[in-house]
Design an enzyme around this catalytic site. Structure first.
Site, PDB file in Angstrom:
ATOM      1  N   PRO A   4      -8.011  -2.800  -8.662  1.00 13.65           N
ATOM      2  CA  PRO A   4      -7.510  -3.749  -7.957  1.00 13.65           C
ATOM      3  C   PRO A   4      -6.163  -4.702  -8.737  1.00 13.65           C
ATOM      4  O   PRO A   4      -5.582  -5.690  -8.093  1.00 13.65           O
ATOM      5  CB  PRO A   4      -8.835  -4.759  -7.675  1.00 13.65           C
ATOM      6  N   GLU A  59     -16.983  -1.760 -14.713  1.00  6.55           N
ATOM      7  CA  GLU A  59     -16.131  -3.053 -14.968  1.00  6.55           C
ATOM      8  C   GLU A  59     -14.857  -2.867 -15.332  1.00  6.55           C
ATOM      9  O   GLU A  59     -13.928  -3.790 -15.139  1.00  6.55           O
ATOM     10  CB  GLU A  59     -16.491  -3.806 -16.083  1.00  6.55           C
ATOM     11  N   ARG A  69       1.016  12.696   4.323  1.00  5.13           N
ATOM     12  CA  ARG A  69       1.472  13.006   5.661  1.00  5.13           C
ATOM     13  C   ARG A  69       3.050  12.627   5.425  1.00  5.13           C
ATOM     14  O   ARG A  69       3.691  13.020   6.611  1.00  5.13           O
ATOM     15  CB  ARG A  69       0.880  11.669   6.398  1.00  5.13           C
ATOM     16  N   ASP A  80       6.060   5.856  12.304  1.00  2.00           N
ATOM     17  CA  ASP A  80       4.834   5.185  11.913  1.00  2.00           C
ATOM     18  C   ASP A  80       5.370   3.759  11.717  1.00  2.00           C
ATOM     19  O   ASP A  80       6.069   3.349  11.268  1.00  2.00           O
ATOM     20  CB  ASP A  80       4.152   5.690  10.724  1.00  2.00           C
TER      21      ASP A  80
HETATM   22  N1  ADE Z   1     -10.907   0.082  -7.289  1.00  4.37           N
HETATM   23  C1  ADE Z   1     -11.537  -1.376  -7.033  1.00  4.37           C
HETATM   24  N2  ADE Z   1     -11.084  -1.885  -6.147  1.00  4.37           N
HETATM   25  C2  ADE Z   1      -9.947  -1.488  -5.724  1.00  4.37           C
HETATM   26  C3  ADE Z   1      -8.724  -1.834  -4.910  1.00  4.37           C
HETATM   27  N3  ADE Z   1      -8.402  -2.685  -4.322  1.00  4.37           N
HETATM   28  N4  ADE Z   1      -7.553  -0.618  -5.110  1.00  4.37           N
HETATM   29  C4  ADE Z   1      -7.699   0.402  -5.817  1.00  4.37           C
HETATM   30  N5  ADE Z   1      -8.573   0.586  -6.878  1.00  4.37           N
HETATM   31  C5  ADE Z   1      -9.528  -0.309  -6.613  1.00  4.37           C
END
Ligand code: ADE
Length: 271
Positions: A117, A144, A182, A197
């Site tokens: 994230p 974590e 793709r 697309d």
């Molecule tokens: N791992 C946990 N959340 C994630 C996300 N939003 N994007 C990529 N990998 C992740």
């Protein structure tokens, strides 16, 4: 420093011109190989693999551990909740993949991406850039997090698929793999469908219709049945602009519009 760690300098149109990768190899490192395996057995993945346009190998990170419990994670130094993925099995898995490659050129072209994230937000632009590389290694983070040395000394980039937290990088890796493959020529049934697309043109896609021409009294727009290709193309473009304006107006600023189209967008915006 990898390309995904800084803002890409290639523009959208430059990338479109230079795309001509013939096949892509994607290696995915995960603690949950079975989660990914099932996704490969159908749809675009199956088709791309069967046509030998894409090779996908799934590697269990635990296979690169050396203790009898196959320990892939450990407590964080300094305390804190949860476990952290250890660096050694991840480094060793990547090194084993690299050792299998005979062409030095391919190793240089390889991108090693951590799904997290904290990464750069995935976009069509990033998918296009990744599709320029004939070898991707996708590392699925878990628990974590991942030992920082993987970030600093192994990966060439980090990608997030959205501002939310998943339990692991597996689904994110498959999202990235789908968006990239793709774009490989021949993977889609019709080579013409990827450029239309949503996002590929910088606009959302125009509305699509198929038979029947009238369903429950709702008719397909007359222009689409006219057989007039120029009118249809103009309608598609206008509808894409209207739809983008309604749903994602911020995309229009960056979209590549002719001066006539820009005027249309301005008129619509004011009305
Ligand atoms: N791992 C946990 N959340 C994630 C996300 N939003 N994007 C990529 N990998 C992740």
């Amino acid at each position: 420093m990898g390309w995904l760690k800084k803002k890409p300098r290639m523009t959208f149109s430059t990338v479109l011109i230079c795309v001509r990768i013939e096949s892509v190899q994607i290696d995915i490192l995960t603690l949950f190989p079975q989660m990914l395996q099932s996704l490969l057995s159908g749809g675009i993945f199956r088709r791309a693999i069967d046509r030998k346009l894409v090779g996908i190998n799934i590697h269990n990170i635990r296979d690169y551990t050396h203790d009898k419990h196959h320990t892939a994670d450990d407590y964080p130094y300094g305390g804190g909740a949860g476990m952290v993925l250890k660096p050694e099995p991840i480094f060793e898995a990547v090194e084993a993949i690299k050792a299998d490659i005979s062409h030095k050129q391919e190793v240089n072209m390889m991108q090693i991406i951590l799904l997290t994230p904290q990464g750069r937000l995935l976009s069509q632009q990033i998918a296009l850039e990744l599709s320029q590389h004939n070898h991707l290694i996708l590392i699925c983070g878990h628990y974590e997090g991942v030992d920082e040395r993987v970030r600093e000394h192994l990966v060439t980039g980090e990608i997030s698929i959205g501002d939310y937290v998943l339990s692991g990088g597996e689904l994110a890796a498959m999202v990235v793999a789908d968006a990239v493959i793709r774009l490989v020529p021949g993977v889609l049934g019709s080579e013409a469908s990827a450029p239309d697309d949503s996002h590929a043109t910088g606009l959302l896609e125009y509305p699509q219709y198929t038979r029947p021409p009238v369903y429950r009294g709702w008719a397909v727009p007359e222009v689409l049945r006219s057989g007039n290709h120029a009118r249809v193309a103009k309608w598609h473009r206008e509808q894409a602009i209207i739809r983008t304006l309604e749903r994602r107006p911020e995309l229009l600023d960056k979209a590549n519009l002719s001066s006539e189209e820009r005027q249309l967008a301005d008129r619509l915006q004011q009305s």
